[in-house]
Scaffold this active site. Structure first.
Site, PDB file in Angstrom:
ATOM      1  N   ARG A 235     -11.935   2.156   8.483  1.00  0.00           N
ATOM      2  CA  ARG A 235     -10.571   2.310   7.984  1.00  0.00           C
ATOM      3  C   ARG A 235     -10.645   3.376   6.957  1.00  0.00           C
ATOM      4  NH1 ARG A 235      -6.106  -0.119   4.438  1.00  0.00           N
ATOM      5  NH2 ARG A 235      -4.388  -0.108   5.878  1.00  0.00           N
TER       6      ARG A 235
ATOM      7  N   ASP B 292      -2.714 -11.496   9.118  1.00  0.00           N
ATOM      8  CA  ASP B 292      -1.881 -10.389   9.290  1.00  0.00           C
ATOM      9  C   ASP B 292      -0.927 -10.549  10.652  1.00  0.00           C
ATOM     10  OD1 ASP B 292      -2.789  -8.800   7.210  1.00  0.00           O
ATOM     11  OD2 ASP B 292      -4.147  -7.618   8.239  1.00  0.00           O
TER      12      ASP B 292
ATOM     13  N   ASP C 289       0.978  -1.085   0.039  1.00  0.00           N
ATOM     14  CA  ASP C 289      -0.006  -0.058  -0.090  1.00  0.00           C
ATOM     15  C   ASP C 289       0.821   1.266   0.074  1.00  0.00           C
ATOM     16  OD1 ASP C 289      -2.041   1.689   0.233  1.00  0.00           O
ATOM     17  OD2 ASP C 289      -2.805   0.636   2.041  1.00  0.00           O
TER      18      ASP C 289
ATOM     19  N   ASP D 295      -6.397  -6.832  -1.856  1.00  0.00           N
ATOM     20  CA  ASP D 295      -6.896  -6.921  -0.593  1.00  0.00           C
ATOM     21  C   ASP D 295      -8.549  -6.571  -0.661  1.00  0.00           C
ATOM     22  OD1 ASP D 295      -6.691  -7.005   2.101  1.00  0.00           O
ATOM     23  OD2 ASP D 295      -4.757  -5.619   2.304  1.00  0.00           O
TER      24      ASP D 295
END
Length: 695
Positions: free
Chosen positions: A415, A518, A339, A450
């Site tokens: 987010r 993660d 990212d 993602d």
């Protein structure tokens, strides 16, 4: 090879694989009954089962409950229906049998049983691949509009036994795929996702047994191939019979509305019987996925480096070049920029939806960096999250109506992002144009795809049946990835959803690997990987070596050795900040990467044996391919000076001899590793790799 046998009267069908059979029968009254699922039987055995009479109905029970192959809503049935439909006039199904046919290609026969209720044709599909039975349903409407309230893929019926035990994989973010087992009791156990994606909370898999161990006993397991909301219900009925029903969607409030000429095909709900315990079931699942699900599964996945934990959003071209040089120096084969490379993406507050390189960070685009990565002998990959958009983006400012939302309600941000409505054709076409241009404009070899939030405001103002977006979003996702793969056949894809939030047979049919979690802590990963391996093969299980202490999660300190051996149990990756690693660490990492490349064919293509679970002491896995085997072992803690337990290896020829490359010892017959464990493992948080070859 699998095959289908048919009785002379054309009403009993027997599907057989290498070690198991599946049988069903149509009664004279048109009732489709399940007969057998388990060890291999002959057609005559199936016919004998079909000849047994059904019990009589009485006012409080149905003779069909627990016996039907695919129970529909309507009539004298009280079990959970697999099919529930509604028209303007009535609800429920009263179907009649029309015909059967045997189709398929490439030696794979498929049984199709077609029923009809007015204008709605219902076709039940059965196909055996190895000992895995694939089941799905096609609904074709050529009459008035029909609303599909529920259309499950299959109902599985288990044989009558005593006490069943139910195993499942549960979790949450950073703690996915943890195995748990409990006795099955009367009533229903329901797992699933109402989040719009597969979810971190449950993998769509269940297994049932009565007394199975890791390598012995009968196991019945089912796995659903769907990447949206889903539900699996395991029911123990009043008479003790057990059925498992599963499919797309969580609630019964409506999947789709089929107008005349429209159809819907459910996802595959696959089932497996094994008498080799949980380990035998896992190996059968793994072989099935490598042969029939995962694209290019015969091609080993490269060692990758991913920039996320090293840099976060604070990236630049020169910084990525420096990381790439260090990654190439330790033997990495694929370099992935995560990212932060696009739009105004300097944090999670902006940029999603604008899939063009950030010119402040990459003045000439991605091609110069990709060219250098290729010159260093590595492939080049990038991160994307196409299904999302930040309100602070050019895309959202131009098309605020392209997201999922409920009119007159706040738009919930997780987010700092919203979910695009992929069910809209204009959204799908925009994403195709953006991603096709991205993959055409730079030499990209790999895409990490993602999905970092759940559905919350799944509305579609103006659409006559807005709840269809729950299904059509997933179908659009599949179509988009399939279209990109066809246009760019050299590009590999990884599925990620904040870690393991989208892992299932549906997404695996169009991606090369998945991001397991993660959580990159090597100790936590042992439990996550243990659960993951119940269903999915190491060939798709991405695992990284990151920095110590583990800064992102728990601050735990672990040796580079322990971190590497933990990650070598799957598709090895590196995610630490290599610019901060010492020369000694880089040298050690280079040796581990080289060792992984040696054992990679065994790990990614071999048969897995779970020798000891990660329960706090010694844990170990073994991979066998041909005449070679490799053992990965981890010692979490050694107490009171107790010796490290010996490991009895599996899957080897008991009459042969095997040499251990690490110790030089020759093992004859059944291999019991003792000395190698003692010499290779000392103290807490230690790990070892032992390789053996038949001589």
């Amino acid at each position: 090879m699998t095959h289908i046998d048919i009785a002379d009267d054309g009403r009993t069908w027997l599907l057989s694989g290498p070690a198991s059979s599946y049988a069903l029968h149509l009664t004279d009254a048109g009732e489709l009954l399940h007969l057998h699922w388990g060890p291999t039987i002959a057609l005559a055995d199936a016919e004998a089962l079909a000849a047994r009479p059904l019990p009589d109905d009485w006012p409080f029970e149905s003779r069909l409950d627990g016996r039907e192959e695919y129970p529909v809503e309507g009539g004298a049935r009280f079990v959970r229906p697999a099919l529930s439909v509604r028209t303007d006039e009535r609800r429920g199904t009263e179907w009649s049998f029309e015909a059967y046919e045997i189709g398929g290609a490439g030696g794979e026969e498929e049984l199709r049983l077609r029923f009809r209720d007015g204008g709605l044709a219902v076709t039940l599909h059965h196909r055996m691949r190895g000992d895995v039975v694939e089941r799905w349903v096609t609904l074709d409407n050529d009459g008035p509009a029909v609303e599909l309230l529920r259309a499950d893929s299959a109902t599985w019926t288990l044989p009558e036994r005593g006490a069943w035990r139910l195993s499942q994989l549960h979790g949450r973010w950073a703690a996915e795929s943890r195995l748990t087992s409990a006795p099955l009791t009367y009533g229903e156990k329901v797992i699933g996702s109402r989040r719009g994606h597969t979810g971190h909370q449950h993998l769509p898999w269940v297994a049932l047994d009565t007394d199975a161990t890791e390598e012995r006993g009968e196991v019945y397991a089912c796995a659903l191939g769907w990447s949206g909301s889903w539900r699996i219900a395991v029911a123990q009925l009043p008479d003790g019979r057990v059925q498992i029903t599963g499919g797309a969607g969580y609630d019964d409030s409506g999947l789709l509305r089929l107008a005349a000429g429209e159809s819907f095909t459910t996802p595959v709900f696959a089932g497996l019987w094994s008498d080799g315990g949980f380990g035998g079931a896992s190996r059968a699942w793994h072989a099935y996925q490598r042969a029939h699900v995962v694209p290019d599964a015969g091609r080993d996945r490269p060692v990758l480096f991913n920039s996320w934990e090293a840099t976060g959003f604070d990236i630049s071209e020169e910084q990525q070049r420096a990381l790439a040089r260090r990654a190439a120096g330790i033997g990495v084969e694929l370099f992935v920029v995560d990212d932060g490379w696009f739009g105004a993406r300097t944090g999670d507050h902006a940029g999603l939806g604008d899939w063009t390189p950030n010119r402040d960070r990459f003045p000439a685009g991605l091609k110069p960096l990709a060219d250098e990565v290729h010159a260093l002998g590595m492939q080049f990959g990038i991160w994307v999250e196409p299904e999302m958009v930040n309100p602070d983006s050019e895309l959202y400012r131009a098309h605020p109506d392209w997201v999922q939302f409920q009119p007159g309600r706040n738009r919930t941000e997780f987010r700092n992002q919203l979910v695009l409505n992929l069910a809209r054709e204009d959204v799908r076409e925009y994403l195709w144009e953006q991603l096709d241009a991205l993959l055409s404009g730079a030499p990209v070899d790999y895409v990490k795809w993602d999905f970092n939030r759940c559905f919350t405001d799944a509305g579609w103002p103006g659409d006559p049946y807005p709840q269809r977006l729950w299904v059509d979003h997933v179908r659009a996702l599949y179509a988009l990835v399939d279209r990109l793969r066809a246009a760019h056949p050299g590009v590999a894809f990884e599925s990620c959803s904040g870690g393991g939030g989208r892992i299932d047979l549906g997404i695996l049919a169009r991606t090369d690997q998945v991001w397991t979690s993660d959580n990159t802590d090597p100790l936590d990963r042992l439990a996550i990987q243990h659960g993951f391996s119940q269903l999915h093969p190491a060939r798709v299980m991405a695992a990284w070596v990151t920095d110590s202490p583990n800064a992102m999660l728990n601050g735990r300190v672990s040796s580079l050795r322990f971190r590497f051996v933990s990650a070598m149990a799957g598709v090895l990756g590196v995610g630490g900040d290599l610019t901060c690693w010492s020369e000694e660490e880089l040298s050690e990492a280079r040796e581990w990467v080289a060792l992984y490349k040696e054992i990679r064919p065994l790990v990614q293509r071999g048969d897995l044996y779970r020798l000891r679970p990660p329960d706090g002491g010694l844990s170990a896995v073994q991979y066998v391919l041909g005449d070679e085997t490799v053992v990965l072992a981890w010692l979490q803690a050694q107490r009171f000076g107790e010796p490290v337990p010996a490991l009895r290896l599996r899957g080897l020829d008991p009459t042969a001899s095997y040499e251990c490359r690490e110790t030089g010892e020759i093992h004859r017959g059944a291999v019991l590793l003792h000395h190698g464990m003692q010499s290779g493992l000392r103290g807490d948080f230690d790990a070892a790799v032992l390789r053996l070859r038949r001589i």
